[in-house]
Structure formats: structure tokens, C-alpha cells
Design a protein around this motif. Sequence first.
Motif, PDB file in Angstrom:
ATOM      1  N   PRO A  24     -16.810  -8.476 -44.437  1.00  0.00           N
ATOM      2  CA  PRO A  24     -16.522  -8.349 -45.827  1.00  0.00           C
ATOM      3  C   PRO A  24     -15.468  -7.449 -46.350  1.00  0.00           C
ATOM      4  O   PRO A  24     -14.862  -7.836 -47.284  1.00  0.00           O
ATOM      5  N   MET A  25     -15.299  -6.552 -45.438  1.00  0.00           N
ATOM      6  CA  MET A  25     -14.009  -5.658 -45.943  1.00  0.00           C
ATOM      7  C   MET A  25     -12.764  -6.522 -46.031  1.00  0.00           C
ATOM      8  O   MET A  25     -11.756  -6.377 -46.749  1.00  0.00           O
ATOM      9  N   ARG A  26     -12.448  -7.205 -44.827  1.00  0.00           N
ATOM     10  CA  ARG A  26     -11.242  -7.948 -44.888  1.00  0.00           C
ATOM     11  C   ARG A  26     -11.347  -9.170 -45.991  1.00  0.00           C
ATOM     12  O   ARG A  26     -10.225  -9.318 -46.407  1.00  0.00           O
ATOM     13  N   ARG A  27     -12.293  -9.746 -46.374  1.00  0.00           N
ATOM     14  CA  ARG A  27     -12.365 -10.734 -47.154  1.00  0.00           C
ATOM     15  C   ARG A  27     -11.784 -10.050 -48.438  1.00  0.00           C
ATOM     16  O   ARG A  27     -11.087 -10.868 -49.388  1.00  0.00           O
ATOM     17  N   LEU A  28     -12.510  -8.851 -48.860  1.00  0.00           N
ATOM     18  CA  LEU A  28     -11.912  -8.148 -50.076  1.00  0.00           C
ATOM     19  C   LEU A  28     -10.739  -7.765 -50.036  1.00  0.00           C
ATOM     20  O   LEU A  28      -9.846  -7.872 -50.969  1.00  0.00           O
ATOM     21  N   MET A  29     -10.027  -7.384 -48.809  1.00  0.00           N
ATOM     22  CA  MET A  29      -8.721  -6.904 -48.906  1.00  0.00           C
ATOM     23  C   MET A  29      -7.685  -8.086 -49.130  1.00  0.00           C
ATOM     24  O   MET A  29      -6.741  -7.946 -49.575  1.00  0.00           O
ATOM     25  N   LEU A  30      -8.095  -9.170 -48.438  1.00  0.00           N
ATOM     26  CA  LEU A  30      -7.285 -10.610 -48.616  1.00  0.00           C
ATOM     27  C   LEU A  30      -7.133 -10.653 -49.975  1.00  0.00           C
ATOM     28  O   LEU A  30      -5.918 -11.082 -50.355  1.00  0.00           O
ATOM     29  N   LYS A  37      -1.265 -10.493 -42.888  1.00  0.00           N
ATOM     30  CA  LYS A  37      -0.466  -9.191 -42.350  1.00  0.00           C
ATOM     31  C   LYS A  37      -0.807  -7.948 -43.195  1.00  0.00           C
ATOM     32  O   LYS A  37      -0.991  -7.017 -42.578  1.00  0.00           O
ATOM     33  N   GLU A  38      -0.792  -8.227 -44.309  1.00  0.00           N
ATOM     34  CA  GLU A  38      -1.014  -6.941 -45.482  1.00  0.00           C
ATOM     35  C   GLU A  38      -2.134  -6.384 -45.316  1.00  0.00           C
ATOM     36  O   GLU A  38      -2.439  -5.207 -45.225  1.00  0.00           O
ATOM     37  N   ALA A  39      -3.072  -7.527 -45.320  1.00  0.00           N
ATOM     38  CA  ALA A  39      -4.861  -7.054 -45.246  1.00  0.00           C
ATOM     39  C   ALA A  39      -4.903  -6.376 -44.081  1.00  0.00           C
ATOM     40  O   ALA A  39      -5.557  -5.103 -44.193  1.00  0.00           O
ATOM     41  N   GLY A  70     -12.492   3.207 -50.366  1.00  0.00           N
ATOM     42  CA  GLY A  70     -11.470   3.379 -49.263  1.00  0.00           C
ATOM     43  C   GLY A  70     -10.727   2.028 -49.256  1.00  0.00           C
ATOM     44  O   GLY A  70      -9.556   2.187 -49.021  1.00  0.00           O
ATOM     45  N   ILE A  71     -11.121   0.914 -49.600  1.00  0.00           N
ATOM     46  CA  ILE A  71     -10.166  -0.362 -49.485  1.00  0.00           C
ATOM     47  C   ILE A  71      -9.209  -0.328 -50.662  1.00  0.00           C
ATOM     48  O   ILE A  71      -8.308  -0.645 -50.366  1.00  0.00           O
TER      49      ILE A  71
END
Length: 246
Positions: A24-30, A37-39, A70-71
Amino acid sequence: MARSKQTWTGAGSAAGYVLRYLTPMRRLMLDIVGGEKEADRALAILVAHLVKAGFSGHDKGRLRDFLVRGIRSAAKAGYDEAIGERGKNDSLEIAEPKEKPAPPKMELAQVESPQWRAYWRDGILQRSWRSLERYQHARRYDRITHPHPAGDEAPREDLIHDVLRVAMSYPNESLESWAGRVTSSTGRKVKPEEAQNQLELARIRFAQQIADEVAQTLETPDPAMIQSEIKALGLGKAFAGVKVQA
């Protein structure tokens, strides 16, 4: 309502604990930074910080609130890093400088963002499904290695994950159809009455797994707090007509 006493605030390794919720963290960061790459770079910054500093005294409240903050910080740090790298390239007069990074969409990283809640909910469900599947495998192994005496067999839970998956994937089909599908996928003859029995056990076990997962993301996992978080995440349907252990 939950059996586990482990909470995120008492984790021995902040980075290790947080990695449980990387999906879920990566989904939001994307959504925030726009590119994989940035995520991934921003998430690496966040994890590196947790390795070095732990929770830094911010281990209060809900884990999902801590993580969204944190994100936000990591997304900004990743953006600032990219701008700095681009500046270095310009100063070196590189013929084809990198395209200017797009600013992160910080408005998407809010504590009560419906998008973040949905991602977090999916993450809790995925972990609960995996826990249910592991329990099913353990029951199968136990039945093989420690058979019960005839007439003294514990309730079978060696198909609870498979039966529940089928029932949720094909909600409009009959019990007989579910039993047939499980028979086809497992290679073991499953009668409708057994499918019904295992489905009832599965619903109890799955609800318990959700309660346990939610409890571990709270600072104070008392029944009221757990119930409040379950409601906030829209997971209450899993507990309809089901009683879980305290």
C-alpha cells in the motif's frame, strides 16, 4: 477482539515492521511522484531513515497515519534529491540534461485520504488472506503428521482458505457448485455439507485474522479502538454474524 499483543509501537525493528506494508505504501507513492523509479527511490529514502533512526519518538497512534506522514517527507526528499542531481548535470554542461522532475502531488498524501484508506484496507485484507492460507497449510500438515484417533478428530480446517475464496469469488453460485470448484482445484472430493462446515469455520478465522492485523497497527489495541479502525476501513462486513476471540 484480537489475540495478538504485538503492536507497531513495540516493534524491535522499525524498518522491518514497516516493510510488511510496502504494497500500500508503494501504491500511494506512485500516485504522488508519478513514476516507478521515483517511487522506489523515495521509499528507499524512507526505509533508510527508519533503519538509522527507528520511529524517532513518533510511534504514537495509528501506523497508517505515521506512514502517510513518512511518505510525504520521503517524496519531498526524493524530489529535492532529483532537483539537486539535475543542477549538477547543468553545471557540468551535459549535452542532454535530464528532464526536470515533476513536483510530488502532496495533496494525495493526507491522513484521511479515501485513496490511502483504500490502499491500506487492501493491504490489511491481503495480509489476512495470506495468514488464512498459511493456517490452512498448517492444518493439512498437522493432519498428515499427527493423525487423530478414530472418532476423536478435530474440526477440519484444511480447506478454509480455498472454500472462502470460492464463495467470495462466486457469491451467486450454490453450495454444490462451490464444493465442485474446490474439488476440482484441490483434487480431494468435497461434499456440500463439508464445504458448508469449512466455510463457517473460514469466516470466523478470517474475521479473527483481520482483527489481529488491525490490532498490530494501533498504539492501543483495545476492543473499542480495534472496532473503530475496522469501521473506518470499511471492513465491518467480515464480522457480520461472526464472533471472534478476545
